[in-house]
Design a protein around this motif. Structure first.
Motif, PDB file in Angstrom:
ATOM      1  N   CYS A 297       0.787  -1.264  -0.142  1.00 30.26           N
ATOM      2  CA  CYS A 297      -0.075   0.139   0.104  1.00 30.26           C
ATOM      3  C   CYS A 297       0.904   1.180  -0.058  1.00 30.26           C
ATOM      4  O   CYS A 297       2.097   1.284   0.448  1.00 30.26           O
ATOM      5  CB  CYS A 297      -0.927   0.000   1.284  1.00 30.26           C
ATOM      6  N   THR A 299       3.323   4.294  -0.153  1.00 30.74           N
ATOM      7  CA  THR A 299       4.546   4.285  -0.533  1.00 30.74           C
ATOM      8  C   THR A 299       5.367   3.142  -0.882  1.00 30.74           C
ATOM      9  O   THR A 299       5.987   2.704  -1.712  1.00 30.74           O
ATOM     10  CB  THR A 299       5.535   5.342   0.461  1.00 30.74           C
ATOM     11  N   SER A 300       4.988   2.313  -0.221  1.00 26.65           N
ATOM     12  CA  SER A 300       5.353   0.776  -0.486  1.00 26.65           C
ATOM     13  C   SER A 300       5.039   0.159  -1.625  1.00 26.65           C
ATOM     14  O   SER A 300       5.876  -0.551  -2.267  1.00 26.65           O
ATOM     15  CB  SER A 300       4.961  -0.263   0.921  1.00 26.65           C
ATOM     16  N   SER A 344       6.211  -3.525   3.384  1.00 28.07           N
ATOM     17  CA  SER A 344       5.669  -2.629   4.123  1.00 28.07           C
ATOM     18  C   SER A 344       6.613  -2.122   5.192  1.00 28.07           C
ATOM     19  O   SER A 344       7.553  -2.652   5.659  1.00 28.07           O
ATOM     20  CB  SER A 344       4.632  -3.626   5.088  1.00 28.07           C
ATOM     21  N   GLN A 345       6.698  -0.827   5.498  1.00 32.58           N
ATOM     22  CA  GLN A 345       7.399  -0.207   6.523  1.00 32.58           C
ATOM     23  C   GLN A 345       6.847  -0.834   7.757  1.00 32.58           C
ATOM     24  O   GLN A 345       7.805  -1.342   8.704  1.00 32.58           O
ATOM     25  CB  GLN A 345       7.086   1.374   6.579  1.00 32.58           C
ATOM     26  N   SER A 346       5.603  -0.610   8.127  1.00 28.55           N
ATOM     27  CA  SER A 346       5.459  -1.033   9.508  1.00 28.55           C
ATOM     28  C   SER A 346       5.119  -2.505   9.956  1.00 28.55           C
ATOM     29  O   SER A 346       5.371  -3.033  10.649  1.00 28.55           O
ATOM     30  CB  SER A 346       4.027  -0.212   9.828  1.00 28.55           C
ATOM     31  N   THR A 349       0.210  -3.041   8.346  1.00 28.78           N
ATOM     32  CA  THR A 349      -0.815  -2.649   7.467  1.00 28.78           C
ATOM     33  C   THR A 349      -2.095  -3.445   7.252  1.00 28.78           C
ATOM     34  O   THR A 349      -1.655  -4.723   6.678  1.00 28.78           O
ATOM     35  CB  THR A 349      -0.190  -2.045   6.265  1.00 28.78           C
ATOM     36  N   VAL A 396       4.909  10.697   9.378  1.00 25.40           N
ATOM     37  CA  VAL A 396       3.837  10.105   8.476  1.00 25.40           C
ATOM     38  C   VAL A 396       4.246   9.875   7.091  1.00 25.40           C
ATOM     39  O   VAL A 396       4.076   8.582   6.579  1.00 25.40           O
ATOM     40  CB  VAL A 396       2.342  10.815   8.873  1.00 25.40           C
ATOM     41  N   ALA A 600      -2.831   8.721   8.659  1.00 34.49           N
ATOM     42  CA  ALA A 600      -2.073   7.830   9.885  1.00 34.49           C
ATOM     43  C   ALA A 600      -0.826   7.295   9.450  1.00 34.49           C
ATOM     44  O   ALA A 600      -0.898   7.122   7.998  1.00 34.49           O
ATOM     45  CB  ALA A 600      -3.203   6.669  10.348  1.00 34.49           C
ATOM     46  N   LYS A 601      -0.024   6.731  10.318  1.00 34.41           N
ATOM     47  CA  LYS A 601       1.393   6.429  10.000  1.00 34.41           C
ATOM     48  C   LYS A 601       1.129   4.848   9.689  1.00 34.41           C
ATOM     49  O   LYS A 601       1.482   4.373   8.786  1.00 34.41           O
ATOM     50  CB  LYS A 601       2.386   6.540  11.151  1.00 34.41           C
ATOM     51  N   VAL A 603      -1.610   2.125   9.198  1.00 33.07           N
ATOM     52  CA  VAL A 603      -2.857   2.013   8.975  1.00 33.07           C
ATOM     53  C   VAL A 603      -3.188   0.426   9.435  1.00 33.07           C
ATOM     54  O   VAL A 603      -3.475  -0.725   8.385  1.00 33.07           O
ATOM     55  CB  VAL A 603      -3.220   2.248   7.414  1.00 33.07           C
TER      56      VAL A 603
END
Ligand code: G6P
Length: 606
Positions: A297, A299-300, A344-346, A349, A396, A600-601, A603
């Protein structure tokens, strides 16, 4: 998105809860609240920043409490919708979405419960209260309540009739526990607890846990008491603090040479690439891979779009890149030999996680996660993994996560090319050499900032902008446009430059700044013709070009020369000026770049 902090200790936990909320601010929120037990239940909520909550919390003191930052999904941002929600002496904070909240609300109304908010969360408070009044401890009441919940949740619950514990549960939303000395904590992510403990337990889906000051009990989804591994968090306070920088985004832009160097450390002293960089089973999996499906999703997703060019040209593998939220609801043709790559960064997501599960359910078992958070759900759900070592990303708008993802994806393309016999020894060592020089090249690009500031001054008064690129730089144009939208609120669109005359050219006039990425590659001459189309319509052109791109400045055309021509790595370098452009345009417009409105950072809901 929503953030949770809970604490139970022998000391006043209010400052711990507030500090934890401040460290979760980066996730994005529109209101915040705190509930503590000090004789009775006390709750404070605010639609302002956490510092406002801190002010009204004043001299509040307690040894047990829960706190929350809310990012509105059900019900507008307002004090009455802010968490914690209460039912009698029960108080709940929640991250996620309860899908059956409507039917549960009706049922609970039938039992006499009155609703004071528009949130799905309030049903949890009443439901726990309802179970509690049937007798039994809070832990059992929360477990029984969660059986009735459909959707995703991480919750923390306290009850004024039992001030000795906090009960937490998770299903589909992140939650971890922090272990202190004679004190225990819970939070959405480890950064919230950095000031109290590095000892972290990541709860698994379906876990329910009870925290007292000196003990911990975890029960899994099947009702078994379980022990979960204690991790020592590597997060340092410095990595989540601003230091010399004005904003996290600025810090993260300038950290990119180091972040990319850290990510590539695994190969900097290597003379050859091995599949095992991606996990123990990578050798076997890569051999049988005949296609790649990338799911991500934001930027990724753009990193995935760039990777498609590399995977197809280097490794010769057909590659499909899909927006996770679309793929998960689409009837696609599955291929059991396809490698499913999530980016994914986080790693939390919700759509990316669900898309991965969907791909697996369709018989595509081989998965690789490219992710920045080692213990994230995405990493845990994938066979293979590659960690981007960008360090915590707080702003973010994603910056260093993107460039480290790109660096990781180059490695992936090279390894797959090698497995498929398409990467000769000479080429492999040349590529490894270019990767070693990449951090220094990134540093040189950061040196273009003064010129970029001038571009930003021209851009900031405008309401729209176009970004053009061709080939592998088209997704970089998309990322540039996304950055600009996210933080400056200037409407921006990105086009593959060849598409210009098929529509967007109609928008071009002196009020439409056009930014073009024009490295000296095989598409440069084509791109130049596209840029002529802009100039001929009076459009103002801003061009990122190589030293030898034979593109000259003139009236209506501004050129910034990139310090290096990086060949295949060029998209990574061209990202930096566009990040700085968005950053400075947003600053000039007086925006809060680290916490853009409505975003939101992490999601963690659909
Ligand atoms: C949010 C963030 C974006 C990010 C996207 C995907 O929308 O604001 O910056 O690109 O989520 O996040 P992920 O953690 O999966 O990379």
């Amino acid at each position: 998105m929503c953030g949770i902090v809970g604490a139970i200790a022998g000391r006043n936990v209010v400052p711990i809860l507030i500090e934890g909320l401040k460290r979760l601010e980066y996730r994005g929120y529109d209101s915040a609240g705190i509930a503590v037990l000090n004789g009775g239940l006390q709750r404070l909520r605010s639609t302002g920043r956490v510092v406002e909550l801190e002010k009204i919390a004043g001299s509040l003191s307690a040894t047990v409490g829960i706190a929350h930052t809310r990012w509105a999904t059900h019900g507008v941002p307002s004090e009455r919708n802010a968490h914690p929600h209460v039912s009698g002496g029960v108080s709940v904070v929640h991250n996620g979405i309860i899908e059956n909240h409507d039917s549960m609300r009706e049922e609970l109304r039938g039992k006499g419960y009155k609703f004071a908010s528009d949130t799905d969360t309030e049903v949890i408070a009443h439901l726990v209260h309802d179970h509690l009044r049937q007798g039994g401890p809070l832990f059992e009441a929360v477990r029984s309540a969660t059986v009735e919940l459909q959707g995703a949740y991480a919750i923390a619950v306290i009850d004024e009739s039992d001030a000795g514990r906090i009960v937490v549960a998770r299903h589909g939303a992140p939650l971890l526990l922090g272990l202190g000395v004679d004190e225990n904590f819970a939070a959405s992510d480890a950064s919230a607890l950095i000031q109290v403990t590095p000892r972290i337990i990541y709860l698994e889906d379906g876990d329910c846990a009870e925290l007292s000051q000196s003990s911990l009990k975890i029960m899994d989804a099947f009702g078994n008491l379980v022990e979960r591994r204690v991790h020592i968090s590597q997060l340092s306070a410095a990595s989540v603090e601003l230091g010399q920088y004005k904003t996290f985004m600025q810090k993260e832009i300038f950290e990119q040479p180091m972040a990319v160097a850290n990510t590539l450390e695994v190969v900097t002293s290597a003379t050859a690439l091995i599949p095992e960089l991606f996990g123990a089973r990578a050798g076997v999996i890569f051999k049988e891979t005949n296609a790649v499906l990338i799911l991500a999703c934001g930027t990724s997703y753009h990193a995935g779009m760039v990777a498609r060019y590399w995977l197809e040209s280097l490794a010769g593998l057909p590659c499909n890149v899909e927006i996770a939220s679309e793929y998960r609801y689409r009837e696609s043709v599955s291929n059991p030999r396809c490698l499913v790559v999530t980016i994914s960064q986080s790693g939390e997501t919700a759509d990316t996680l669900a898309a991965l599960n969907f791909a697996k359910a369709r018989g595509q078992e081989n998965s690789l996660a490219i992710c920045n958070v080692p213990e994230s759900a995405l990493i845990r759900s994938s066979d293979l993994r590659f960690l981007t070592r960008a360090g915590p990303e707080i702003g973010v708008a994603s910056t260093k996560a993107f460039t480290t993802q790109l660096a990781s994806l180059v490695l992936l393309a090279m390894v797959l090319a090698k497995v498929r016999g398409r990467l000769g020894k000479q080429w492999e060592s040349e590529m490894l050499n270019s990767l070693r020089h990449l951090p220094a090249a990134l540093t040189r690009v950061l040196g273009t900032e003064p010129q970029i500031v001038r571009w930003a001054e021209c851009l900031a008064p405008h309401r729209h902008a176009l970004f053009l690129g061709r080939g592998v730089h088209w997704p970089i144009a998309m990322e540039g446009a996304l950055k600009l939208k996210e933080i400056s609120y200037i409407h921006a669109e990105a086009y593959a430059a060849g598409e210009l005359k098929h529509g967007p050219l109609a928008l071009v006039d002196q009020d439409m700044p056009v930014f073009a990425i024009a490295p000296n590659d095989e598409l440069l001459e084509k791109l130049k013709s596209n840029l002529q189309e802009v100039s001929a319509r009076g459009g103002r052109l801003f061009v990122l070009a190589d030293q030898d791109a034979r593109l000259s400045e003139g009236s209506g055309t501004d050129v910034i020369r990139m310090p290096d021509h990086a060949g295949m790595l060029s998209p990574i370098l061209h990202t930096i000026p566009l990040q700085m452009l968005a950053y400075h345009a947003a600053i000039l417009r007086g925006n809060d770049v680290d916490k853009p409105r409505n975003l939101a950072k992490s999601v963690t809901v659909e």
